[in-house]
Design an enzyme around this catalytic site. Sequence first.
Site, PDB file in Angstrom:
ATOM      1  N   ASP A  49       0.839  -1.200   0.000  1.00 51.48           N
ATOM      2  CA  ASP A  49       0.000   0.000   0.000  1.00 51.48           C
ATOM      3  C   ASP A  49       0.871   1.246   0.000  1.00 51.48           C
ATOM      4  OD1 ASP A  49      -2.102  -1.681   0.112  1.00 51.48           O
ATOM      5  OD2 ASP A  49      -2.834  -1.061   2.088  1.00 51.48           O
ATOM      6  N   ALA A  50       1.985   1.169   0.735  1.00 50.88           N
ATOM      7  CA  ALA A  50       2.859   2.347   0.842  1.00 50.88           C
ATOM      8  C   ALA A  50       3.465   2.675  -0.524  1.00 50.88           C
ATOM      9  CB  ALA A  50       3.954   2.074   1.858  1.00 50.88           C
ATOM     10  N   ASP A  53       0.829   4.241  -2.664  1.00 51.76           N
ATOM     11  CA  ASP A  53       0.624   5.639  -2.277  1.00 51.76           C
ATOM     12  C   ASP A  53       1.743   6.536  -2.783  1.00 51.76           C
ATOM     13  OD1 ASP A  53      -1.794   5.434  -1.171  1.00 51.76           O
ATOM     14  OD2 ASP A  53      -1.151   5.437   0.925  1.00 51.76           O
ATOM     15  N   SER A  98     -34.867  -7.244 -12.212  1.00 55.56           N
ATOM     16  CA  SER A  98     -34.713  -7.961 -10.940  1.00 55.56           C
ATOM     17  C   SER A  98     -34.854  -9.445 -11.239  1.00 55.56           C
ATOM     18  CB  SER A  98     -35.708  -7.482  -9.894  1.00 55.56           C
ATOM     19  OG  SER A  98     -36.937  -7.217 -10.474  1.00 55.56           O
ATOM     20  N   LEU A  99     -34.784 -10.249 -10.222  1.00 58.21           N
ATOM     21  CA  LEU A  99     -34.754 -11.696 -10.453  1.00 58.21           C
ATOM     22  C   LEU A  99     -35.934 -12.373  -9.798  1.00 58.21           C
ATOM     23  CD1 LEU A  99     -30.971 -12.202  -9.665  1.00 58.21           C
ATOM     24  CD2 LEU A  99     -32.032 -12.502 -11.907  1.00 58.21           C
ATOM     25  N   GLU A 130     -23.755 -17.990  -9.979  1.00 61.24           N
ATOM     26  CA  GLU A 130     -23.055 -16.882  -9.309  1.00 61.24           C
ATOM     27  C   GLU A 130     -23.558 -16.737  -7.880  1.00 61.24           C
ATOM     28  OE1 GLU A 130     -24.264 -13.550 -11.688  1.00 61.24           O
ATOM     29  OE2 GLU A 130     -23.384 -14.369 -13.512  1.00 61.24           O
ATOM     30  N   LYS A 132     -25.112 -14.672  -4.979  1.00 62.40           N
ATOM     31  CA  LYS A 132     -25.978 -13.491  -5.054  1.00 62.40           C
ATOM     32  C   LYS A 132     -25.558 -12.513  -3.962  1.00 62.40           C
ATOM     33  CE  LYS A 132     -30.754 -12.028  -5.355  1.00 62.40           C
ATOM     34  NZ  LYS A 132     -30.724 -11.041  -4.284  1.00 62.40           N
ATOM     35  N   ASP A 134     -25.492  -9.484  -1.532  1.00 62.74           N
ATOM     36  CA  ASP A 134     -26.550  -8.728  -0.867  1.00 62.74           C
ATOM     37  C   ASP A 134     -26.069  -7.292  -0.686  1.00 62.74           C
ATOM     38  OD1 ASP A 134     -28.911  -8.232   0.327  1.00 62.74           O
ATOM     39  OD2 ASP A 134     -28.475  -9.281   2.198  1.00 62.74           O
ATOM     40  N   ARG A 153     -30.192   1.516  -9.275  1.00 61.16           N
ATOM     41  CA  ARG A 153     -31.222   0.828 -10.045  1.00 61.16           C
ATOM     42  C   ARG A 153     -32.545   1.602  -9.994  1.00 61.16           C
ATOM     43  NH1 ARG A 153     -35.128  -2.610  -8.811  1.00 61.16           N
ATOM     44  NH2 ARG A 153     -35.742  -4.039 -10.460  1.00 61.16           N
ATOM     45  N   GLU A 190     -23.133  -5.276  -8.226  1.00 60.60           N
ATOM     46  CA  GLU A 190     -23.596  -4.997  -6.868  1.00 60.60           C
ATOM     47  C   GLU A 190     -22.474  -4.324  -6.089  1.00 60.60           C
ATOM     48  OE1 GLU A 190     -26.642  -6.275  -6.903  1.00 60.60           O
ATOM     49  OE2 GLU A 190     -27.327  -6.336  -4.826  1.00 60.60           O
ATOM     50  N   TYR A 242     -21.755  -8.281 -12.631  1.00 56.86           N
ATOM     51  CA  TYR A 242     -22.349  -9.550 -13.023  1.00 56.86           C
ATOM     52  C   TYR A 242     -23.147  -9.521 -14.323  1.00 56.86           C
ATOM     53  CZ  TYR A 242     -26.117  -7.493 -10.190  1.00 56.86           C
ATOM     54  OH  TYR A 242     -27.044  -6.654  -9.639  1.00 56.86           O
ATOM     55  N   LYS A 307     -28.032 -18.455 -14.329  1.00 56.56           N
ATOM     56  CA  LYS A 307     -28.386 -17.763 -15.571  1.00 56.56           C
ATOM     57  C   LYS A 307     -28.079 -18.675 -16.747  1.00 56.56           C
ATOM     58  CE  LYS A 307     -27.191 -13.290 -13.592  1.00 56.56           C
ATOM     59  NZ  LYS A 307     -26.178 -12.245 -13.444  1.00 56.56           N
ATOM     60  N   LYS A 331     -32.646 -18.486  -3.217  1.00 56.17           N
ATOM     61  CA  LYS A 331     -32.344 -17.752  -1.984  1.00 56.17           C
ATOM     62  C   LYS A 331     -31.948 -18.712  -0.857  1.00 56.17           C
ATOM     63  CE  LYS A 331     -33.281 -13.792  -1.517  1.00 56.17           C
ATOM     64  NZ  LYS A 331     -34.271 -12.762  -1.725  1.00 56.17           N
ATOM     65  N   CYS A 425     -36.266 -16.267  43.660  1.00 54.80           N
ATOM     66  CA  CYS A 425     -35.589 -17.173  42.725  1.00 54.80           C
ATOM     67  C   CYS A 425     -36.589 -18.200  42.188  1.00 54.80           C
ATOM     68  CB  CYS A 425     -34.450 -17.878  43.442  1.00 54.80           C
ATOM     69  SG  CYS A 425     -33.726 -19.204  42.470  1.00 54.80           S
ATOM     70  N   CYS A 428     -35.561 -21.749  43.816  1.00 55.66           N
ATOM     71  CA  CYS A 428     -35.600 -22.085  45.242  1.00 55.66           C
ATOM     72  C   CYS A 428     -36.455 -21.124  46.064  1.00 55.66           C
ATOM     73  CB  CYS A 428     -34.192 -22.150  45.807  1.00 55.66           C
ATOM     74  SG  CYS A 428     -33.435 -20.527  45.996  1.00 55.66           S
ATOM     75  N   CYS A 443     -29.781 -14.912  42.598  1.00 62.86           N
ATOM     76  CA  CYS A 443     -30.449 -15.592  43.700  1.00 62.86           C
ATOM     77  C   CYS A 443     -29.497 -15.496  44.894  1.00 62.86           C
ATOM     78  CB  CYS A 443     -30.690 -17.053  43.323  1.00 62.86           C
ATOM     79  SG  CYS A 443     -30.993 -18.102  44.741  1.00 62.86           S
ATOM     80  N   CYS A 449     -29.437 -23.290  46.764  1.00 63.03           N
ATOM     81  CA  CYS A 449     -30.405 -23.254  45.664  1.00 63.03           C
ATOM     82  C   CYS A 449     -30.106 -24.406  44.709  1.00 63.03           C
ATOM     83  CB  CYS A 449     -30.294 -21.906  44.940  1.00 63.03           C
ATOM     84  SG  CYS A 449     -31.135 -21.864  43.357  1.00 63.03           S
TER      85      CYS A 449
HETATM   86  C1  9MJ Z   1     -26.326 -10.412  -7.442  1.00 63.94           C
HETATM   87  N1  9MJ Z   1     -27.099  -9.651  -6.691  1.00 63.94           N
HETATM   88  O1  9MJ Z   1     -25.265 -10.871  -7.030  1.00 63.94           O
HETATM   89  C2  9MJ Z   1     -27.814 -10.511 -10.630  1.00 63.94           C
HETATM   90  N2  9MJ Z   1     -26.759 -10.653  -8.793  1.00 63.94           N
HETATM   91  O2  9MJ Z   1     -28.691 -10.494 -12.854  1.00 63.94           O
HETATM   92  C3  9MJ Z   1     -26.158 -11.473  -9.705  1.00 63.94           C
HETATM   93  N3  9MJ Z   1     -27.795 -10.064  -9.386  1.00 63.94           N
HETATM   94  C4  9MJ Z   1     -28.762 -10.092 -11.613  1.00 63.94           C
HETATM   95  N4  9MJ Z   1     -26.815 -11.380 -10.850  1.00 63.94           N
HETATM   96  C5  9MJ Z   1     -29.718  -9.923 -13.515  1.00 63.94           C
HETATM   97  N5  9MJ Z   1     -25.063 -12.233  -9.444  1.00 63.94           N
HETATM   98  C6  9MJ Z   1     -30.404  -9.157 -12.664  1.00 63.94           C
HETATM   99  C7  9MJ Z   1     -29.805  -9.246 -11.426  1.00 63.94           C
END
Ligand code: 9MJ
Length: 689
Positions: A49-50, A53, A98-99, A130, A132, A134, A153, A190, A242, A307, A331, A425, A428, A443, A449
């Site tokens: 890192d140094a 930098d 969305s999925l 893949e 998913k 969050d 989005r 994401e 993704y 997919k 999920k 208690c 007891c 107690c 007890c």
């Molecule tokens: C996530 N959340 O990791 C999609 N996602 O593909 C991956 N979301 C996605 N793919 C199409 N790995 C719509 C959302």
Amino acid sequence: MISCIVIQPEIMPAKPDRVAAEAEIKRLRDELNHHNYLYHALDEPAITDAEFDRLLRNLNDLETLFPDLISDDSPTQRVGAAPLSAFSQVSHELPMLSLDNAFGADDVQDFVRRIKTRLQTDQPIEFACEPKIDGVAVSLLYEGGRFVRGATRGDGSVGEDITQNVRTIDAIPLRLMGDDYPDRLEVRGEVYFPVAAFRRMNERAEARQERTFANPRNAAAGSLRQLDSRITASRGLSMFCYSVGLVSGGELPARHSEILARLRGWGLRVNPLVEVRTDARGCSEFYETILSRRDSLDYEIDGVVFKVDRIDLQQELGMLTRTPRWAVAHKFPPEEAITVLRDVEFQVGRTGAITPVARLEPVQVGGVTISNTTLHNMDEIERLNLMVGDTVVVQRAGDVIPKVVSVLVGERPDHARAVVVPAHCPACGADVVRIEGEVVYRCSNGLACAAQRKESIRHFASRLAMDIEGLGEKLVNQLVDADMVHNPADVYGLTEEALVLLDRMAPKSAGNLLQAIEASKHTTLPRFIYALGIQEVGESTARLLALHFGDLAPLLVASEQELQSIADIGPIVAAKIHTFLTEEHNLSVIRALQEAGVHWPVETPADDGERILGGETWVLTGTLATLTRDEAKARLIKLGAKVSGSVSKNTTCVVAGDAAGSKLAKAETLGVRIINEADLLMLLERHDG
Ligand code: 9MJ
């Protein structure tokens, strides 16, 4: 990768000529982009890192001399834009999808079946699988290989322009690598908050009594919605890409998995766990593999995504309104659930502590059903503002026991009632008392007890204490209820004739138990001291006492002052030990145990000052891979160190394990020596600690 820029005008060299500067600026940018790629996209840093930098500073110095050579995609230009007053809107030229969700293997099978029916094929179908992530879905737009816009989005059609904030994320290249990228390329993925960084941030917030974030996803969303991008920059966000959206002026491969590989080649970060699998069975195996690795990842995932890998088949399958027919999210069981607190009961522990336990409407959390969980103490109940009848959020993180994390106060029913500590208690009937300055209620009946007796005997027999195999909770309950055992010493008076009268106790198991009891007589002093169950004396304090006194006799006559003189034993602990060892009923149990034949080899008492780490104060932080915290502590103490829980300017050294947090940061600020686990092990081995 740290990318702070420090300008030091006083040591600026003579101004180079413009042509040379231009060439050097280009060289530095390429080099920095390359190292950023190695660090973020490949997770294979080639410089420290140094050093990074230093290169960044050199570039910044040159750009300061020739400001007209600064360009938007320079690695120096991530932070520094003026704060916004609001975010402007962005219309997505292609909707951000969305999925559809699958909640079990059956749903995944249905998904694959539907696809085969639509495609009128019974040939195997390949899926890109893949994790998913969050986090927060984000779109990145590159024009001519330069990052020009980042957007959320939103509702899928219209999102917010968060370009300034996205620019600050080191994992996102401001310039694509190579030269075969399309003229316009929209990449989707994401943005997430790495779990370790999230914990550190919350720890810091807690220390300053500031608001903490509920989870990494909220924290990522909150960080991206900052009008001042310097705040976003300080958060250490990251991103996995993704998919692609808009593409013009260039061709992409015919398979999704190959597109991901191409993105990676252009310097974008793609999850390394992505794999191509065939049909529902391959997908389910992938699901299981990722689920089993979930807790070891530095980002939160809430499932996996399958997919259809061939883009021509994706096109043939098409879309529903907002979700593609060619993808599904399988999920994981939710790690958070909502349920109702039916009641709070109070349990009595070994030392008489009365612990509130939540009785919940049974609910599934992270794949297990929970109906009880500890609420720790009354302060916790007050902090949560918890009443019986409340709707509560239960959360499970990793393999930790689920806990109540919050109350939905708006849902509180009229019949909700306050949680009240019982005056007597529950085991007891003796008075319940709260010692001033302590959080817990207790107690007041001590070993008279039955609940405390049971717990103290169970503790006495437990693995790290006398290690009597077979003497578990159920048997201890029976022995105490049948009046066969009143204190730990009575365990050594049990006979086969008496034991076989108990439920489910055949002569063979009685024999095995008696053998285990006999074997436990040959123990060690630290185990024996720990087994006594003195309040505040855990395994490591027991070791400390054994080490200091060498045998039991000098410990029994030690004054509070002498106890306090031992490194790591403070006045509260010293007082608890002293009180315990002056109470006649405890002394009579100790005598009875020795008379029954419990013995240990005498240890050589150590002189704190003469040892290698004598007079030093050490702090352990983060997770150690090869040692438990207690073990590391005990071994350091054996070498004479005092092991403290907090870092100050008097700290000699900090041992930083994995995911070390605020203590490490403080040590860095104070300039305290920091070593890692390997250094610690070397030290311990060298000095036989
Ligand atoms: C996530 N959340 O990791 C999609 N996602 O593909 C991956 N979301 C996605 N793919 C199409 N790995 C719509 C959302």
